[in-house]
Design an enzyme around this catalytic site. Sequence first.
Site, PDB file in Angstrom:
ATOM      1  N   CYS A 136      -8.744  10.158  -6.414  1.00  0.00           N
ATOM      2  CA  CYS A 136      -8.762  10.115  -5.300  1.00  0.00           C
ATOM      3  C   CYS A 136      -8.734   9.548  -4.462  1.00  0.00           C
ATOM      4  CB  CYS A 136      -8.627  12.217  -4.605  1.00  0.00           C
ATOM      5  SG  CYS A 136      -7.949  12.229  -2.807  1.00  0.00           S
ATOM      6  N   ALA A 137      -9.556   9.452  -3.433  1.00  0.00           N
ATOM      7  CA  ALA A 137     -10.620   8.595  -2.278  1.00  0.00           C
ATOM      8  C   ALA A 137     -11.498   7.776  -3.420  1.00  0.00           C
ATOM      9  CB  ALA A 137     -10.777   9.308  -1.013  1.00  0.00           C
TER      10      ALA A 137
END
Length: 193
Positions: free
Chosen positions: A103-104
Amino acid sequence: MIKRALVILAPGFEEIEAVVPIDLLRRAKIEVVVAGILPGVITGSRKIRIIPDYDLGDVLEEHFDCIILPGGAEGAENLKKDIRIKELLERQILKGGWVAAICAAPGCLINFGLFLSNKFTCHPSIKAEIPLSRLEENSSVVVDGNLITGRAAGSAIEFSFEIIRQLVGEEAVKEVNRSFLSNLPMLGSIRKE
């Protein structure tokens, strides 16, 4: 020899991206250690509270076959602020160990100046942080060298199965899936050769 994985939790972590790997890797008989960057309870992005097994400081000198960084916008920003994580990842890379970020969290690797030539996937919200020549934005999971990246929470199962595949093999993925019953094709992910 039993494989070991470290999952690092920071406030604001994406719960699915932490709990799914913890669960599936443990089903694969991988020893999973969960460490928080702060002592005590760590609250995720959806306000789910998890008590890590250890404070990160207590496990910095231990050996892990894979270090896993869950995402979540706030969680990834908090990971970036902790210099211990950069140092831990640098040592992991030097010894040829696996690093997995979803994800991030791949943005942390870029921020720390790590994996300078590897291909990545990540959440669309941080794709501007990844050099375009290294971004595989349409892939759910990318394996390049000893780096595994996943796109987002919806990729958590595939991401976890890829970690299992790399640490203990395809048969372990099939064995875990016999009871888990994922509909995902278990064919592996994009790899840079």
